[in-house]
Design an enzyme around this catalytic site. Structure first.
Site, PDB file in Angstrom:
ATOM      1  N   ASP A  94      29.956  41.005  38.290  1.00  0.00           N
ATOM      2  CA  ASP A  94      29.082  39.993  38.688  1.00  0.00           C
ATOM      3  C   ASP A  94      30.063  38.952  39.418  1.00  0.00           C
ATOM      4  OD1 ASP A  94      30.609  38.838  36.859  1.00  0.00           O
ATOM      5  OD2 ASP A  94      28.932  38.445  35.569  1.00  0.00           O
TER       6      ASP A  94
ATOM      7  N   ASP B  38      21.225  45.738  33.706  1.00  0.00           N
ATOM      8  CA  ASP B  38      22.178  45.702  32.513  1.00  0.00           C
ATOM      9  C   ASP B  38      21.895  44.526  31.744  1.00  0.00           C
ATOM     10  OD1 ASP B  38      23.046  43.411  34.613  1.00  0.00           O
ATOM     11  OD2 ASP B  38      24.151  42.882  32.618  1.00  0.00           O
TER      12      ASP B  38
ATOM     13  N   CYS C  84      17.620  61.593  17.996  1.00  0.00           N
ATOM     14  CA  CYS C  84      18.922  61.321  18.766  1.00  0.00           C
ATOM     15  C   CYS C  84      19.822  62.088  18.645  1.00  0.00           C
ATOM     16  CB  CYS C  84      19.171  59.798  18.412  1.00  0.00           C
ATOM     17  SG  CYS C  84      20.725  59.131  19.474  1.00  0.00           S
TER      18      CYS C  84
ATOM     19  N   CYS D 178      23.207  61.709  19.466  1.00  0.00           N
ATOM     20  CA  CYS D 178      24.456  60.941  19.725  1.00  0.00           C
ATOM     21  C   CYS D 178      25.356  61.232  18.349  1.00  0.00           C
ATOM     22  CB  CYS D 178      24.243  59.382  19.864  1.00  0.00           C
ATOM     23  SG  CYS D 178      24.005  58.750  18.105  1.00  0.00           S
TER      24      CYS D 178
ATOM     25  N   CYS E 183      24.238  59.712  15.111  1.00  0.00           N
ATOM     26  CA  CYS E 183      22.919  60.317  14.443  1.00  0.00           C
ATOM     27  C   CYS E 183      23.254  61.774  14.079  1.00  0.00           C
ATOM     28  CB  CYS E 183      21.996  60.086  15.398  1.00  0.00           C
ATOM     29  SG  CYS E 183      21.362  58.643  15.664  1.00  0.00           S
TER      30      CYS E 183
ATOM     31  N   HIS F 170      25.259  54.534  19.248  1.00  0.00           N
ATOM     32  CA  HIS F 170      24.013  54.951  19.222  1.00  0.00           C
ATOM     33  C   HIS F 170      23.031  53.912  20.077  1.00  0.00           C
ATOM     34  CE1 HIS F 170      19.927  55.683  18.259  1.00  0.00           C
ATOM     35  NE2 HIS F 170      19.968  54.486  17.992  1.00  0.00           N
TER      36      HIS F 170
HETATM   37 ZN   LIG Z   1      21.915  58.172  17.877  1.00  0.00          ZN
END
Ligand SMILES: [Zn+2]
Length: 374
Positions: free
Chosen positions: A93, A269, A307, A309, A312, A338
């Site tokens: 930015d 964002d 999920c 990830c 998880c 996550h």
């Molecule tokens: Zn996750």
């Protein structure tokens, strides 16, 4: 030079799927960009951003890096990519938004904005030219011009005066960028106009004359109702060139991502996924999980069963709750991993749906406000 290719467009809504080609790799759009304020996404290693999240672009804040360690220091150390060991694209930015958030610490003039550092009170001036120089020193792939960010609510007259200044600053900043660029980066003007559709449209049309490779839409998510933010994004986007990427700054909640995409937005964002993660507020496919709640004390289930990830796949809600209550740093890392994964997965699903011609159905299904997970 930054290039943007639209691969598919939804015939019902304004959604598009595309590729942004940067000097540091391709970015598939629509894209959500994790925020790395101080040249780091808080709690996360660049290796995790690459391997666990496959983030293709991140955002860094010029205001913070200008003050500390200083953009010239970063330049001497090989630029921001090398400094923070991030090989992919970086968007910066202009620093304007942070400066305008410094209540009582700033003074706006025609040449720029005078402000005091929140760190030690030292006085500095941001001009349309100096903020471009700072971003060039950082080696950003996608820079932003200096713009004036108004508080909400603002009167039509105040918004008009501010928008005119933003246009003058955009012209000056963009001209300076064209003089200084080596050609492998890009600079986006920013559409302002507060919550007034006529000003938004006027600003977008006049900035389009600069023929920049992309445009940002700023001044949203500053306290106005969510429906109004979406309306302003839609009006701004519809007045910008169709073939250029459009970036809405600082939005939104998970259920809003598809709403913005439906209005022709390609890039977003927000600090929400990472900041909320550190505060124990987790976004899952089944709704929000406030991890400190007693109901998770002996909950052996993963945070989000759908999920994949690292968090998880490997840890229970009970363990995450324990880490949070114990104030362990590991919690911030696992939670941020996550939440960011959730945002990036939502965007990947949206992109896939646009390509397959199924975006309207997805939009209907995902645009429900966040609720508590069971
Ligand atoms: Zn996750």
């Amino acid at each position: 030079m930054l290039r943007f290719e639209i691969q598919a467009a939804c015939p019902v809504t304004g959604a598009r799927a595309g590729i942004l080609r940067t000097a540091h790799g391709d970015v598939q759009t629509p894209v959500f960009m994790p925020v790395g304020t101080q040249a780091t996404v808080k709690g996360i290693l660049p290796r995790q951003l690459l391997e666990d999240l496959d983030a293709q672009i991140i955002l860094a804040n010029t205001y913070h890096l200008f003050l500390r360690p200083g953009h010239e220091t970063v330049r001497k150390l090989g630029g921001l990519h090398r400094f923070m060991n991030w090989p992919r694209a970086i968007l910066t930015d202009s620093g304007g938004f942070q400066v305008f958030s410094l209540n009582g610490l700033r003074k706006i003039g025609e040449d720029g904005v005078l402000f005091r550092s929140h760190l030690n009170g030292d006085a500095y001036m941001f001009t349309p030219e100096s903020t471009i120089d700072a971003q060039l020193a950082l080696g950003s792939d996608v820079m932003m011009v200096l713009d004036e960010c108004l508080e909400y609510p603002a009167s039509h007259e105040a918004a008009r005066v501010s928008m005119e200044r933003t246009i003058r600053w955009a012209r000056a900043g963009y001209a300076h960028f064209l003089k200084k660029t080596k050609g492998d980066d890009a600079c986006f003007p920013i559409v302002q106009g507060s919550t007034f559709g006529d000003l938004r449209r006027d600003c977008a049309e006049r900035l389009s004359a600069l023929d920049a490779p992309g445009y940002a839409i700023g001044g949203l998510s500053v306290g106005e109702p969510r429906a109004l933010s979406l309306e302003m994004a839609e009006i701004s986007a519809s007045a910008l060139p169709r073939e250029k990427p459009r970036y809405v700054m600082g939005v939104g909640m998970p259920d809003e991502l598809a709403q913005y995409v439906a209005r022709g937005i390609d890039m977003m964002d927000c600090v929400l996924p990472s900041r909320n993660a550190r505060n124990g507020y987790l976004f899952t496919s089944q709704g929000r999980v406030i991890i400190k709640q007693a109901q998770y004390k002996e909950d052996a289930r993963p945070l989000d069963p759908s999920c994949s990830c690292y968090t998880c796949r490997n840890f229970s809600r009970a363990y995450l709750r324990h880490l949070f209550l114990a104030g362990e740093m590991t919690f911030s890392t696992l939670a941020t991993l996550h939440n960011l994964r959730r945002y990036l997965d939502i965007m990947r699903e949206i992109r896939q749906a646009i390509i397959l011609g199924q975006f309207p159905e997805l939009l209907k299904a995902v645009s429900l406000p966040e609720r508590d997970a069971s």
